[in-house]
Motif scaffolding. Structure first.
Motif, PDB file in Angstrom:
ATOM      1  N   LEU A  26       0.915  -1.260  -0.010  1.00  0.00           N
ATOM      2  CA  LEU A  26       0.128   0.061   0.020  1.00  0.00           C
ATOM      3  C   LEU A  26       0.859   1.149   0.097  1.00  0.00           C
ATOM      4  O   LEU A  26       0.632   2.299  -0.815  1.00  0.00           O
ATOM      5  CB  LEU A  26      -0.689   0.163   1.278  1.00  0.00           C
ATOM      6  CG  LEU A  26      -2.066  -1.048   1.284  1.00  0.00           C
ATOM      7  CD1 LEU A  26      -2.813  -1.060   2.572  1.00  0.00           C
ATOM      8  CD2 LEU A  26      -3.200  -0.674   0.129  1.00  0.00           C
ATOM      9  N   VAL A  27       1.533   1.293   0.794  1.00  0.00           N
ATOM     10  CA  VAL A  27       2.896   2.396   0.986  1.00  0.00           C
ATOM     11  C   VAL A  27       3.324   2.742  -0.428  1.00  0.00           C
ATOM     12  O   VAL A  27       3.593   3.936  -0.931  1.00  0.00           O
ATOM     13  CB  VAL A  27       3.964   1.990   1.889  1.00  0.00           C
ATOM     14  CG1 VAL A  27       5.078   3.293   1.843  1.00  0.00           C
ATOM     15  CG2 VAL A  27       3.367   2.012   3.171  1.00  0.00           C
ATOM     16  N   GLN A  28       3.604   1.703  -1.497  1.00  0.00           N
ATOM     17  CA  GLN A  28       4.111   1.879  -2.663  1.00  0.00           C
ATOM     18  C   GLN A  28       3.249   2.775  -3.680  1.00  0.00           C
ATOM     19  O   GLN A  28       3.570   3.384  -4.666  1.00  0.00           O
ATOM     20  CB  GLN A  28       4.445   0.721  -3.378  1.00  0.00           C
ATOM     21  CG  GLN A  28       5.719  -0.025  -2.698  1.00  0.00           C
ATOM     22  CD  GLN A  28       5.813  -1.424  -3.186  1.00  0.00           C
ATOM     23  OE1 GLN A  28       5.382  -1.775  -4.334  1.00  0.00           O
ATOM     24  NE2 GLN A  28       6.636  -2.181  -2.629  1.00  0.00           N
ATOM     25  N   CYS A  29       1.857   2.926  -3.229  1.00  0.00           N
ATOM     26  CA  CYS A  29       0.870   3.379  -3.840  1.00  0.00           C
ATOM     27  C   CYS A  29       0.559   4.812  -3.267  1.00  0.00           C
ATOM     28  O   CYS A  29      -0.465   5.592  -3.567  1.00  0.00           O
ATOM     29  CB  CYS A  29      -0.448   2.578  -3.981  1.00  0.00           C
ATOM     30  SG  CYS A  29       0.128   1.042  -5.058  1.00  0.00           S
ATOM     31  N   ALA A  30       1.046   5.217  -2.148  1.00  0.00           N
ATOM     32  CA  ALA A  30       0.769   6.332  -1.194  1.00  0.00           C
ATOM     33  C   ALA A  30       1.482   7.471  -1.327  1.00  0.00           C
ATOM     34  O   ALA A  30       2.821   7.632  -1.466  1.00  0.00           O
ATOM     35  CB  ALA A  30       0.786   5.790   0.166  1.00  0.00           C
ATOM     36  N   SER A  31       0.983   8.734  -1.015  1.00  0.00           N
ATOM     37  CA  SER A  31       1.555  10.037  -1.236  1.00  0.00           C
ATOM     38  C   SER A  31       0.631  10.991  -0.368  1.00  0.00           C
ATOM     39  O   SER A  31      -0.563  10.622   0.137  1.00  0.00           O
ATOM     40  CB  SER A  31       1.682  10.839  -2.528  1.00  0.00           C
ATOM     41  OG  SER A  31       0.124  10.798  -2.872  1.00  0.00           O
ATOM     42  N   ASN A  32       1.379  12.044   0.301  1.00  0.00           N
ATOM     43  CA  ASN A  32       0.696  12.934   1.072  1.00  0.00           C
ATOM     44  C   ASN A  32      -0.235  13.986   0.187  1.00  0.00           C
ATOM     45  O   ASN A  32       0.073  14.202  -0.937  1.00  0.00           O
ATOM     46  CB  ASN A  32       1.626  13.738   1.636  1.00  0.00           C
ATOM     47  CG  ASN A  32       1.850  13.156   3.409  1.00  0.00           C
ATOM     48  OD1 ASN A  32       1.159  12.666   3.914  1.00  0.00           O
ATOM     49  ND2 ASN A  32       3.029  12.991   3.582  1.00  0.00           N
ATOM     50  N   ALA A  33      -1.427  14.425   0.739  1.00  0.00           N
ATOM     51  CA  ALA A  33      -2.282  15.468   0.099  1.00  0.00           C
ATOM     52  C   ALA A  33      -2.531  16.362   0.863  1.00  0.00           C
ATOM     53  O   ALA A  33      -2.966  16.089   2.036  1.00  0.00           O
ATOM     54  CB  ALA A  33      -3.205  14.853  -0.788  1.00  0.00           C
ATOM     55  N   VAL A  34      -2.915  17.603   0.507  1.00  0.00           N
ATOM     56  CA  VAL A  34      -3.514  18.832   1.196  1.00  0.00           C
ATOM     57  C   VAL A  34      -4.342  19.509   0.355  1.00  0.00           C
ATOM     58  O   VAL A  34      -4.032  19.808  -1.034  1.00  0.00           O
ATOM     59  CB  VAL A  34      -2.287  19.612   1.779  1.00  0.00           C
ATOM     60  CG1 VAL A  34      -2.866  20.966   2.446  1.00  0.00           C
ATOM     61  CG2 VAL A  34      -1.309  19.096   2.747  1.00  0.00           C
ATOM     62  N   PHE A  35      -5.551  19.701   0.880  1.00  0.00           N
ATOM     63  CA  PHE A  35      -6.740  20.607  -0.043  1.00  0.00           C
ATOM     64  C   PHE A  35      -6.821  21.784   0.972  1.00  0.00           C
ATOM     65  O   PHE A  35      -7.419  21.708   2.227  1.00  0.00           O
ATOM     66  CB  PHE A  35      -7.793  19.691   0.014  1.00  0.00           C
ATOM     67  CG  PHE A  35      -7.283  18.312  -0.998  1.00  0.00           C
ATOM     68  CD1 PHE A  35      -7.799  18.436  -2.426  1.00  0.00           C
ATOM     69  CD2 PHE A  35      -6.951  17.234  -0.338  1.00  0.00           C
ATOM     70  CE1 PHE A  35      -7.183  17.414  -3.126  1.00  0.00           C
ATOM     71  CE2 PHE A  35      -6.619  16.277  -1.054  1.00  0.00           C
ATOM     72  CZ  PHE A  35      -6.812  15.986  -2.431  1.00  0.00           C
ATOM     73  N   PRO A  36      -7.113  22.871   0.295  1.00  0.00           N
ATOM     74  CA  PRO A  36      -7.500  23.941   1.091  1.00  0.00           C
ATOM     75  C   PRO A  36      -9.006  24.046   1.307  1.00  0.00           C
ATOM     76  O   PRO A  36      -9.849  23.352   0.574  1.00  0.00           O
ATOM     77  CB  PRO A  36      -7.185  25.235   0.032  1.00  0.00           C
ATOM     78  CG  PRO A  36      -6.616  24.778  -0.975  1.00  0.00           C
ATOM     79  CD  PRO A  36      -6.515  23.466  -1.004  1.00  0.00           C
ATOM     80  N   ALA A  37      -9.242  24.848   2.152  1.00  0.00           N
ATOM     81  CA  ALA A  37     -10.957  24.687   2.322  1.00  0.00           C
ATOM     82  C   ALA A  37     -11.581  25.164   0.994  1.00  0.00           C
ATOM     83  O   ALA A  37     -11.211  25.916   0.297  1.00  0.00           O
ATOM     84  CB  ALA A  37     -11.200  25.973   3.457  1.00  0.00           C
ATOM     85  N   ASP A  38     -12.753  24.390   0.680  1.00  0.00           N
ATOM     86  CA  ASP A  38     -13.552  24.770  -0.166  1.00  0.00           C
ATOM     87  C   ASP A  38     -13.161  24.299  -1.509  1.00  0.00           C
ATOM     88  O   ASP A  38     -13.546  24.630  -2.684  1.00  0.00           O
ATOM     89  CB  ASP A  38     -14.038  26.234  -0.470  1.00  0.00           C
ATOM     90  CG  ASP A  38     -15.420  26.395  -0.744  1.00  0.00           C
ATOM     91  OD1 ASP A  38     -16.303  25.409  -0.765  1.00  0.00           O
ATOM     92  OD2 ASP A  38     -15.784  27.287  -1.780  1.00  0.00           O
ATOM     93  N   SER A  39     -11.973  23.652  -1.574  1.00  0.00           N
ATOM     94  CA  SER A  39     -11.667  22.973  -2.879  1.00  0.00           C
ATOM     95  C   SER A  39     -12.108  21.386  -2.923  1.00  0.00           C
ATOM     96  O   SER A  39     -12.691  21.121  -1.883  1.00  0.00           O
ATOM     97  CB  SER A  39      -9.994  22.968  -3.086  1.00  0.00           C
ATOM     98  OG  SER A  39      -9.638  22.126  -1.773  1.00  0.00           O
ATOM     99  N   PHE A  40     -12.036  21.043  -4.099  1.00  0.00           N
ATOM    100  CA  PHE A  40     -12.605  19.496  -4.454  1.00  0.00           C
ATOM    101  C   PHE A  40     -11.512  18.465  -4.311  1.00  0.00           C
ATOM    102  O   PHE A  40     -10.396  18.687  -5.226  1.00  0.00           O
ATOM    103  CB  PHE A  40     -13.403  19.605  -5.453  1.00  0.00           C
ATOM    104  CG  PHE A  40     -14.689  20.247  -5.558  1.00  0.00           C
ATOM    105  CD1 PHE A  40     -15.813  19.610  -5.000  1.00  0.00           C
ATOM    106  CD2 PHE A  40     -14.786  21.633  -5.727  1.00  0.00           C
ATOM    107  CE1 PHE A  40     -17.161  20.444  -4.890  1.00  0.00           C
ATOM    108  CE2 PHE A  40     -16.080  22.486  -5.839  1.00  0.00           C
ATOM    109  CZ  PHE A  40     -17.007  21.490  -5.151  1.00  0.00           C
TER     110      PHE A  40
END
Length: 156
Positions: A26-40
């Motif tokens: 699973l780790v091989q397919c994972a990355s961090n993500a950040v989304f600002p408020a009101d984004s999709f």
């Protein structure tokens, strides 16, 4: 030395009990993500090639109702999983996923994970079992939302 996402996956309730070898895949397919408020995070009808483990923040799962605008079906938060459409053909999002506030998540690449599941049917079955439960939860939430929307029509 860069840190791996393995501790985050291991600590997530959705993956509780998964063995270390499966987590390593699973780790091989994972990355961090950040989304600002009101984004999709995703939009209904778009290609679904990911899912998200919500680390913090809130995500509204929404459907658009003609003449009524966006209806929130469910609100997800820390510890929840957003998205299962990556698993089921035609791999299109069935909801909008909108960040209510800033969201930090682990993004899992669904195409990468599907390949790993094809190579390891045992892993594929285990993930399918877990995602089937998630799908049932979302269906129940949608049902309750519909009862709320239409159940009071006679009161108007």
């Amino acid at each position: 030395m860069p840190q791996t996402l393995e501790p985050l996956l291991r600590g997530h309730k959705f993956f509780a009990g998964l063995d270390r070898a499966d987590l390593a895949l699973l780790v091989q397919c994972a990355s961090n993500a950040v989304f600002p408020a009101d984004s999709f995070l995703f939009r209904e009808g778009d290609q679904a090639q990911t899912f998200y483990l919500i680390r913090d923040g809130k995500v509204a799962l929404e459907i658009t109702a003609p003449g009524r605008g966006a209806l929130v079906v469910q609100t997800l938060g820390e510890g929840d999983v957003a998205g299962f459409s990556w698993l089921i053909e035609p791999h299109r999002w069935e909801f909008d996923g909108r960040a209510i506030d800033r969201v930090r998540a682990v993004r899992i690449d669904g195409a990468c994970l599907r390949r790993k599941c094809e190579d390891d049917p045992r892993l594929g079955y285990e993930l399918m079992r877990r995602f089937a439960g998630l799908t049932a939860e979302r269906l129940q939430a949608t049902r309750l939302q519909l009862l709320d929307v239409y159940g009071h029509a006679h009161d108007r």
